[in-house]
Design a protein around this motif. Structure first.
Motif, PDB file in Angstrom:
ATOM      1  N   THR A  74      22.225  -7.630  -0.260  1.00 44.76           N
ATOM      2  CA  THR A  74      21.909  -6.316   0.313  1.00 44.76           C
ATOM      3  C   THR A  74      22.787  -5.208  -0.241  1.00 44.76           C
ATOM      4  O   THR A  74      22.458  -4.044  -0.106  1.00 44.76           O
ATOM      5  CB  THR A  74      22.088  -6.339   1.844  1.00 44.76           C
ATOM      6  N   TRP A  97       0.825  -1.214   0.000  1.00 42.31           N
ATOM      7  CA  TRP A  97       0.000   0.000   0.000  1.00 42.31           C
ATOM      8  C   TRP A  97       0.853   1.255   0.000  1.00 42.31           C
ATOM      9  O   TRP A  97       0.622   2.207  -0.754  1.00 42.31           O
ATOM     10  CB  TRP A  97      -0.927  -0.014   1.218  1.00 42.31           C
ATOM     11  N   ARG A  98       1.872   1.252   0.864  1.00 41.07           N
ATOM     12  CA  ARG A  98       2.754   2.429   0.942  1.00 41.07           C
ATOM     13  C   ARG A  98       3.472   2.661  -0.375  1.00 41.07           C
ATOM     14  O   ARG A  98       3.706   3.813  -0.772  1.00 41.07           O
ATOM     15  CB  ARG A  98       3.788   2.258   2.050  1.00 41.07           C
ATOM     16  N   LEU A 133      14.850   7.025  -4.755  1.00 38.59           N
ATOM     17  CA  LEU A 133      15.038   5.666  -4.254  1.00 38.59           C
ATOM     18  C   LEU A 133      14.565   5.685  -2.803  1.00 38.59           C
ATOM     19  O   LEU A 133      15.230   6.272  -1.933  1.00 38.59           O
ATOM     20  CB  LEU A 133      16.512   5.271  -4.326  1.00 38.59           C
ATOM     21  N   GLN A 134      13.432   5.071  -2.546  1.00 39.38           N
ATOM     22  CA  GLN A 134      12.806   5.217  -1.234  1.00 39.38           C
ATOM     23  C   GLN A 134      12.882   3.917  -0.448  1.00 39.38           C
ATOM     24  O   GLN A 134      12.254   2.924  -0.827  1.00 39.38           O
ATOM     25  CB  GLN A 134      11.344   5.633  -1.408  1.00 39.38           C
ATOM     26  N   GLY A 135      13.684   3.928   0.610  1.00 43.40           N
ATOM     27  CA  GLY A 135      13.689   2.791   1.517  1.00 43.40           C
ATOM     28  C   GLY A 135      12.395   2.733   2.291  1.00 43.40           C
ATOM     29  O   GLY A 135      11.785   3.766   2.580  1.00 43.40           O
ATOM     30  N   ASN A 136      11.966   1.519   2.622  1.00 45.91           N
ATOM     31  CA  ASN A 136      10.710   1.415   3.356  1.00 45.91           C
ATOM     32  C   ASN A 136      10.727   0.218   4.292  1.00 45.91           C
ATOM     33  O   ASN A 136      11.368  -0.777   4.029  1.00 45.91           O
ATOM     34  CB  ASN A 136       9.525   1.249   2.412  1.00 45.91           C
ATOM     35  N   ASN A 137       9.998   0.340   5.354  1.00 50.12           N
ATOM     36  CA  ASN A 137       9.964  -0.699   6.369  1.00 50.12           C
ATOM     37  C   ASN A 137       8.516  -0.863   6.819  1.00 50.12           C
ATOM     38  O   ASN A 137       8.128  -0.348   7.859  1.00 50.12           O
ATOM     39  CB  ASN A 137      10.864  -0.274   7.545  1.00 50.12           C
ATOM     40  N   ILE A 154      12.078   0.468  -2.280  1.00 49.21           N
ATOM     41  CA  ILE A 154      12.990  -0.605  -1.890  1.00 49.21           C
ATOM     42  C   ILE A 154      12.418  -1.367  -0.704  1.00 49.21           C
ATOM     43  O   ILE A 154      12.322  -0.833   0.405  1.00 49.21           O
ATOM     44  CB  ILE A 154      14.365  -0.038  -1.501  1.00 49.21           C
ATOM     45  N   ILE A 155      12.035  -2.611  -0.956  1.00 49.91           N
ATOM     46  CA  ILE A 155      11.426  -3.370   0.135  1.00 49.91           C
ATOM     47  C   ILE A 155      12.091  -4.715   0.354  1.00 49.91           C
ATOM     48  O   ILE A 155      11.693  -5.454   1.257  1.00 49.91           O
ATOM     49  CB  ILE A 155       9.943  -3.598  -0.127  1.00 49.91           C
ATOM     50  N   GLY A 156      13.099  -5.077  -0.451  1.00 53.76           N
ATOM     51  CA  GLY A 156      13.702  -6.393  -0.259  1.00 53.76           C
ATOM     52  C   GLY A 156      15.073  -6.477  -0.859  1.00 53.76           C
ATOM     53  O   GLY A 156      15.569  -5.506  -1.442  1.00 53.76           O
ATOM     54  N   PHE A 157      15.679  -7.633  -0.703  1.00 55.32           N
ATOM     55  CA  PHE A 157      17.054  -7.812  -1.173  1.00 55.32           C
ATOM     56  C   PHE A 157      17.327  -9.300  -1.336  1.00 55.32           C
ATOM     57  O   PHE A 157      18.320  -9.827  -0.833  1.00 55.32           O
ATOM     58  CB  PHE A 157      18.038  -7.165  -0.197  1.00 55.32           C
TER      59      PHE A 157
END
Lengths: 334, 334, 334, 334
Positions: free
Chosen positions: A261, A147-148, A277-281, A254-257
């Motif tokens: 990494t 969703w994000r 480039l947006q990291g997300n958690n 960016i949600i995985g690797f």
């Protein structure tokens, strides 16, 4: 398999833990869990690859059930309602209170592989009426994250999303992007999975086994413009092409690797096309609630690969670790 | 020096070019240029490292002067006004019309190393009253880029900016961050430059020659929280520490690659702290106008390292290429 | 009818005007117009209710056609392409350069009731392939305005839009909200128009003749939450109920004032529900281009009420002024 | 005075209430209050003008003190720390969970006119080191509201804020706007108050007693551009001029209605200048924490008009109700 050999003793030890305090406090709710669902994060926890502060714990971040009891100050929930507790209970909305968002169920707090759990009332989301408990249990991490991605990129009927792979988050992202009217391109190395993705709404499918320069295919399919959202799940092996495939003012989320990494990036195209480039958690309760509301409105169902009974929880972990599944893996709680 | 050997003949050839059509069209303005100013981009153009579509060209992106004539349809500008033409004349605001924003002066369009230039009226910005032509000429690329960094990160009196180096964009970013009330940390390998940065308003200075783990210093100076904005100018050699130094929900704003374009990133902290790595390529006229308005309101002056007369333009290029300067390099036009 | 009596002589006088300079400048394009389309703004212009700086003018803001000639510097358009010139040619994106966005075709610049018009190349939008010239001519004002409403409110599949009436902007807003996955509620005093709105995708219809407290109906249909977007077209007579019907953190998007410009607002609910009352004045070229791209992607067609031949342009004005139409009114240009 | 006659018995009755459960739960903190501070909201509560669900209550929303005890699960706070509990404890960030943000201290929950209060740990903000308890007690409602106004309008060194009056929120808004580098214009009917505002940083002052058309003065002082933020505190009597004084793409931030809740608006200029009329209702803990961080960074102090001892709390209410004060009114708790 090594992973599960490591996992086995811990899971055995943990899922029968007695939760220390099954009585909800004033602002808390006791949930009778009916299903749990696995993420790769749960494997990392079970195999000791994730640093734990407490041990033993009740594992599994995601779960769903119904309210068994409510605290004295709880006014907006009633006993019997079907609910999904968010796995980061105290991240309500907006900025992360702390790195990662705060204590997480199944890691720092009691998780979902249990009959009962006490959670803050503000961490609950209504189970969409058209979903079973097992389907609902698959939502917290994967649906919130997807969703994000879709909302951060500002998707709409004028935009294109590129989703890497057909894992849990990718399938939700595909469904949510479609629900926003966006065009969706999906990659996979399996024609069978790609066909299933197409049935779920993907507009274009790319088998990267046969099209190793899949970024070129994306550019060709978008008249050279590239995608407005790239859901980056692959890490080292996919990142360079993800940037090639990203358009002007686009977002690489960016949600995985999966493949590593440490990614290598050429910053020149990132600058020239102003790529974010947006990291997300994952995300807060409010985002999860929005995702659930959208699923209700559009009748969106998660893709369930398999459901295991609780006494075969280890087999569920093993099934996820082995790969090859399409969609989420649930565990039913009797 | 190799760079300038290559640059010399071209610059000679070009700065005396006669502009093909010095009569402004209906919506255009003829500017009598009084100063130009150099960026590394101009060296890349002069040394053939930047792909050119037209040749010969009038070089140098940035310049300033006064209006000599206006087109028939121009109502909001008058002859004699001091102005700065933006170097991407047709990127007015918002999204980039095309990669890079569109044709650029000094590259695709006639530049500033000339006595006259015709530009669209909508590409002009008022020269702040407290600035000389030479000072005004330093603004288009560097001030616009720095302004976007500060605004994208949402700086304010509750936030901290980390500025890498003391180049032209870095000094503007420092000044604009301070003007927004933010705290500013600056790195350099020169104590002398750091002292000058401190006089310009830097709150904390870090000499990375003596503190090679400067990211640790940033964390220590921010009680472990990290910076809200990291102005990334270094590329390969600095990127890993830039990410270490970036806080929760922060922005690493990518505007350069002094030490190499291929950067290596560990995506795990990028995800856990939800860091936004934002590529950028200067900005539109509206952002430049905002930056100029802020300079007027706060009496901000660009830092001028040296001003060369037009007939010594090659020496100006050489001075920039050699490094060691502090602030911008201008060329006066008689 | 009074309106048209006033309009008649002016329209007669104007539509045969010879455009002073039919040769495109370097960055301009000559468009052979094939259709025009009317807005209430055109009636205000024709009846002298709108202040004009120039007279005579070529009236009608909105039109469409194909490229007949291009200027020397135009590289991204070719002769023969079907195009729609935006009616505010110099508002490219983002902030308004000036109040209203700048000079407007049909008011300050030559409009669409003509065979040819010269416009800046940057003001053109591709005509969606599935639309006729007459359909394309209806887009500039109405589609751009509706698009901004939907995007400003951040609509998506978790949100609800309330659209007042079935005028041109309202129908586009309904279609764009649906294309974003949102739920749409529409009001009208005509059951026939409501049925047509339902066929176009409205989820819920409210006849305010029989339900004068339509805000209550909206709250009932949204489980008391109210709408996330209210498209406010009515002004004085509807504003109070529009605020009652607006939910938490919602947007009331103000685009019209059919029943009067002086509205009365109780600020208490506006504060308690943090409602955003957003004034709007169409939008820039970039928003129009996004709206057109969405129409192409989803096969969205404007609703055409009637098309008049050019020599009956006055009848077209009269038809709009009389009301009772459903959708837009076009004029074909031979 | 009528107001205080009504207030007196209730305040008498309430401030000695024993809080039912002074032992913090696992995620709660017991605060030893050292000061409280009044808002008009407290008068509305005390005089029965505000609907209360519970009675008796411990009144006064805003207060400050130090931590006396912490719950078992609280890890990020320690006994003895100086803290300010937010008055809407469960609105953490982002969207409002419910209208008004949720239960509020001093209205639905125990307030600050008491020696002890138990609050959720996540509702605490660190007291800036340079502030006394009395100064800190003035922050929750007023500083949070002012902060949101300044941030919503995107203030910076290129923008102008117009602040109506010199009440508590207005003074904070003036200080926060200045801390963001913005220019500040203030109105009042008192030359003495205006002079004090100027000493606090106001750039321009307007006495509306002598300049009843103060909107004209704002336009004159901004070269006709108007203000980017108008802090609307007046309601009916000031709203029309607030809109006249608002610039292109500006924000009128609605936080009060001293002269009446029913405002009359002409929507035409709201549309032509794309003005955003934004209702607001204080804000979440995260905004309060940001405001406090800015105060620490800039050494900003609230303006204290007077501090009353707890046993003269009624006199404090009376002083606020009578008007004429400049700044906030505190009550010290022994």
């Amino acid at each position: 398999m090594k992973v599960i050999e490591l996992a086995a003793p811990r899971v055995d030890a943990l899922h029968s833990c007695t939760y220390p305090d099954p009585v909800p406090g004033p602002a808390e709710v006791l949930v009778r869990l009916r299903a749990a669902s696995l993420n790769f994060l749960d494997i990392a926890v079970a195999t000791g690859k994730y640093p734990l502060n407490n041990f033993p714990i009740i594992p599994v971040t995601d779960g769903a059930g119904e309210i068994a009891a409510i605290g004295a100050a709880v006014t907006d929930w009633t006993v019997g309602e079907r609910v999904i507790p968010h796995f980061i209970p105290n991240w309500q909305d907006g900025r992360m209170p702390t790195a990662g968002g705060g204590p997480r169920r199944g890691i720092d707090l009691p998780g979902s592989l249990a009959e009962y759990v006490v959670v803050p009332a503000h961490s609950l989301v209504h189970t969409p009426a058209h979903l079973s408990h097992a389907e609902a249990a698959t939502l917290p991490i994967a649906a919130t994250t997807a969703w994000r991605a879709v909302r951060t990129a500002g998707l709409g009927p004028h935009k294109t999303a590129l989703v890497l792979g057909t894992g849990g988050v990718s399938l939700f992202a595909m469904q949510f992007a479609r629900a926003h009217g966006a065009r969706v391109l999906v990659t996979s190395s399996s024609d069978e999975k790609l066909e299933r993705a197409r049935k779920l709404g993907a507009d274009e499918i790319i088998n990267y086994k046969f099209t190793p320069k899949w970024a070129d295919a994306v550019l060709r399919l978008t008249d050279g413009r590239g995608a407005d959202l790239v859901l980056e799940t692959g890490g080292a092996a996919t990142f360079p092409q993800s940037i090639e495939a990203a358009g002007l003012d686009s977002t690489v989320f960016i949600i995985g690797f999966l493949s590593g990494t440490e990614v290598s990036i050429n910053v020149v195209p990132v600058m020239e096309r102003r790529i974010r480039l947006q990291g997300n958690n994952t995300g807060p309760v409010a985002d999860f609630a929005d995702a659930a509301a959208a699923m209700t409105a559009h009748g969106i169902k998660p893709v369930l690969d398999a459901t295991f009974p609780m006494d075969q929880a280890q087999a569920a972990y093993r099934h996820l670790a082995e790969g090859g599944h399409f969609g989420k893996i649930a565990i039913s709680i009797p």
